[in-house]
Design an enzyme around this catalytic site. Structure first.
Site, PDB file in Angstrom:
ATOM      1  N   TYR A 133       0.846  -1.205   0.000  1.00 43.25           N
ATOM      2  CA  TYR A 133       0.000   0.000   0.000  1.00 43.25           C
ATOM      3  C   TYR A 133       0.886   1.262   0.000  1.00 43.25           C
ATOM      4  O   TYR A 133       0.701   2.162  -0.818  1.00 43.25           O
ATOM      5  CB  TYR A 133      -0.900  -0.059   1.241  1.00 43.25           C
ATOM      6  N   LYS A 169     -15.106   0.449   7.106  1.00 43.26           N
ATOM      7  CA  LYS A 169     -13.749  -0.023   6.805  1.00 43.26           C
ATOM      8  C   LYS A 169     -13.384  -1.307   7.555  1.00 43.26           C
ATOM      9  O   LYS A 169     -12.443  -1.986   7.188  1.00 43.26           O
ATOM     10  CB  LYS A 169     -12.722   1.067   7.136  1.00 43.26           C
TER      11      LYS A 169
HETATM   12  N1  LIG Z   1      -8.179   7.117   6.600  1.00 44.15           N
HETATM   13  C1  LIG Z   1      -6.890   7.338   6.781  1.00 44.15           C
HETATM   14  O1  LIG Z   1      -6.411   7.414   7.929  1.00 44.15           O
HETATM   15  C2  LIG Z   1      -5.965   7.535   5.599  1.00 44.15           C
HETATM   16  C3  LIG Z   1      -4.603   7.750   5.868  1.00 44.15           C
HETATM   17  C4  LIG Z   1      -3.748   7.927   4.797  1.00 44.15           C
HETATM   18  C5  LIG Z   1      -4.216   7.922   3.506  1.00 44.15           C
HETATM   19  N2  LIG Z   1      -5.529   7.703   3.266  1.00 44.15           N
HETATM   20  C6  LIG Z   1      -5.974   7.702   1.860  1.00 44.15           C
HETATM   21  O2  LIG Z   1      -7.154   8.470   1.743  1.00 44.15           O
HETATM   22  C7  LIG Z   1      -8.013   7.919   0.749  1.00 44.15           C
HETATM   23  C8  LIG Z   1      -9.369   7.628   1.358  1.00 44.15           C
HETATM   24  O3  LIG Z   1      -9.206   6.665   2.395  1.00 44.15           O
HETATM   25  P1  LIG Z   1     -10.395   6.244   3.348  1.00 44.15           P
HETATM   26  O4  LIG Z   1      -9.874   6.113   4.709  1.00 44.15           O
HETATM   27  O5  LIG Z   1     -11.552   7.115   3.089  1.00 44.15           O
HETATM   28  O6  LIG Z   1     -10.676   4.759   2.841  1.00 44.15           O
HETATM   29  P2  LIG Z   1     -11.988   4.050   2.280  1.00 44.15           P
HETATM   30  O7  LIG Z   1     -11.599   2.645   2.047  1.00 44.15           O
HETATM   31  O8  LIG Z   1     -13.124   4.327   3.186  1.00 44.15           O
HETATM   32  O9  LIG Z   1     -12.244   4.807   0.905  1.00 44.15           O
HETATM   33  C9  LIG Z   1     -11.717   4.432  -0.340  1.00 44.15           C
HETATM   34  C10 LIG Z   1     -12.869   4.428  -1.317  1.00 44.15           C
HETATM   35  O10 LIG Z   1     -12.359   4.217  -2.639  1.00 44.15           O
HETATM   36  C11 LIG Z   1     -13.171   3.257  -3.283  1.00 44.15           C
HETATM   37  N3  LIG Z   1     -12.333   2.634  -4.321  1.00 44.15           N
HETATM   38  C12 LIG Z   1     -11.233   1.879  -4.144  1.00 44.15           C
HETATM   39  N4  LIG Z   1     -10.699   1.542  -5.312  1.00 44.15           N
HETATM   40  C13 LIG Z   1     -11.475   2.094  -6.278  1.00 44.15           C
HETATM   41  C14 LIG Z   1     -11.438   2.103  -7.686  1.00 44.15           C
HETATM   42  N5  LIG Z   1     -10.479   1.460  -8.367  1.00 44.15           N
HETATM   43  N6  LIG Z   1     -12.389   2.777  -8.359  1.00 44.15           N
HETATM   44  C15 LIG Z   1     -13.379   3.433  -7.698  1.00 44.15           C
HETATM   45  N7  LIG Z   1     -13.459   3.467  -6.354  1.00 44.15           N
HETATM   46  C16 LIG Z   1     -12.522   2.805  -5.647  1.00 44.15           C
HETATM   47  C17 LIG Z   1     -13.620   2.323  -2.186  1.00 44.15           C
HETATM   48  O11 LIG Z   1     -14.755   1.564  -2.512  1.00 44.15           O
HETATM   49  C18 LIG Z   1     -13.865   3.322  -1.046  1.00 44.15           C
HETATM   50  O12 LIG Z   1     -15.189   3.833  -1.103  1.00 44.15           O
HETATM   51  C19 LIG Z   1      -7.322   6.670   0.226  1.00 44.15           C
HETATM   52  O13 LIG Z   1      -6.657   6.970  -0.962  1.00 44.15           O
HETATM   53  C20 LIG Z   1      -6.340   6.330   1.340  1.00 44.15           C
HETATM   54  O14 LIG Z   1      -5.226   5.640   0.842  1.00 44.15           O
HETATM   55  C21 LIG Z   1      -6.425   7.501   4.281  1.00 44.15           C
END
Ligand SMILES: NC(=O)c1ccc[n+]([C@@H]2O[C@H](COP(=O)([O-])OP(=O)(O)OC[C@H]3O[C@@H](n4cnc5c(N)ncnc54)[C@H](O)[C@@H]3O)[C@@H](O)[C@H]2O)c1
Length: 298
Positions: A133, A169
């Protein structure tokens, strides 16, 4: 202004889409539901399209800003090649869409790529890749850097985000969420032995604010989105007890997986976010946890 939010059925994406809508933006959301939930969008009035950003797709409409949140977000997803393929191909497709639309691109990177590197974590420090990741996000950042002088592109290295609309999640949801569920279930909150591992916990309302501020970033850049404050899990349990009016002691257990894939401490250096986005986290952990607990449990 017309915006596209990819991954908008997810945690940060849904909070972002709802806030953008509140601010008067015309918002389209896309998601493939690999981890997201329809429930997160029940108050969303804009357009929703189900699509996989990592495959070929056709999307009508013109966008001024694209927020790319879609990714496989579980560091322990189980298929490293697919994590890298889906996240990098998805990013490339969305980058091309942004170029075609002459749109600004704001995308989600991660603090996971600092691994067990020194704290406070600075954007320019050597990366310590401990998961596929993290590798996928570093590859995205490296591609983005090649476009810095060609377009408005901002990468946001979120630290540990917590808050409303993360329950879908499951295991990768925040420790704030999981520990609160254990306490509410009348159990001692379970943390790794010692409880001294520290996290830069940032409230999703702050993370969303940083993301929206990136529209007007002074220049293309990749910046940390954290509070700059690290809190260990023992302390977090005290904060949760305070917010929930309980008095549970932690229950310690051994880490079930290899130490080297686990981040011991995270803490953001926040200077660049302040300098380039004009962003500084507003929510104190205590107040944010209280606000979140009210949202979760009334
Ligand atoms: N939550 C955190 O603490 C955190 C920390 C660092 C980075 N991030 C980044 O922030 C972003 C959002 O994370 P989150 O916590 O909301 O996670 P999440 O899993 O809730 O959201 C990701 C969303 O993207 C969708 N998705 C995944 N692959 C896809 C694709 N190929 N096409 C269309 N939709 C797709 C999923 O269904 C989901 O709704 C991500 O890129 C994650 O890597 C989050």
């Amino acid at each position: 202004m017309k915006c596209l939010v990819t991954g908008g059925a997810g945690f940060i994406g849904s909070n972002l889409a709802l806030e953008l809508e509140k601010l008067g933006y015309e918002v389209t959301v896309v998601d493939n539901f690999i981890s997201g939930s329809e429930n997160n969008l029940k108050d969303f009035k804009g357009k929703f399209i189900e699509l996989d950003a990592s495959k070929e797709f056709k999307l009508d409409g013109k966008f001024d800003v694209i927020f790319h949140q879609a990714a496989i977000t579980d560091p322990r997803f189980g298929d490293d090649n697919e994590t890298i393929r889906a996240n990098v191909d998805g990013f490339k497709n969305i980058l091309n869409l942004a170029i075609k639309n002459n749109a600004k691109l704001i995308y989600a990177s991660t603090a996971n790529l600092y691994g067990n590197g020194p704290v406070p974590m600075k954007e320019g420090q050597e990366k310590d890749i401990i998961t596929a990741y993290g590798k996928s996000k570093l590859m995205m950042d490296e591609i983005a850097e090649r476009y810095f002088d060609k377009m408005h592109i901002v990468g946001l290295r979120y630290f540990n985000v917590f808050g409303p609309r993360e329950a879908h999640k499951g295991r990768p949801a925040s420790m704030v969420y999981h520990l609160s569920r254990q306490i509410k279930g009348g159990k001692n909150p379970r943390i790794f032995k010692g409880g001294e591992q520290k996290r830069d916990h940032i409230y999703v309302r702050d993370a969303v604010e940083a993301t929206i501020k990136a529209i007007n970033a002074k220049k293309s850049c990749i910046v940390n989105v954290g509070t700059g404050i690290a809190t260990d899990f023992n302390e977090l349990i005290k904060v949760l007890n305070g917010a929930l009016g309980t008095n549970f002691e932690p229950e310690y257990f051994d880490m079930p997986y290899e130490q080297k894939t686990y981040q011991g401490n995270t803490q953001a250096d926040t200077k660049n976010a302040e300098k380039f986005l004009g962003f500084k986290a507003k929510w104190k952990l205590k107040d944010a946890v209280k606000d979140y607990m009210r949202w979760l449990y009334g």
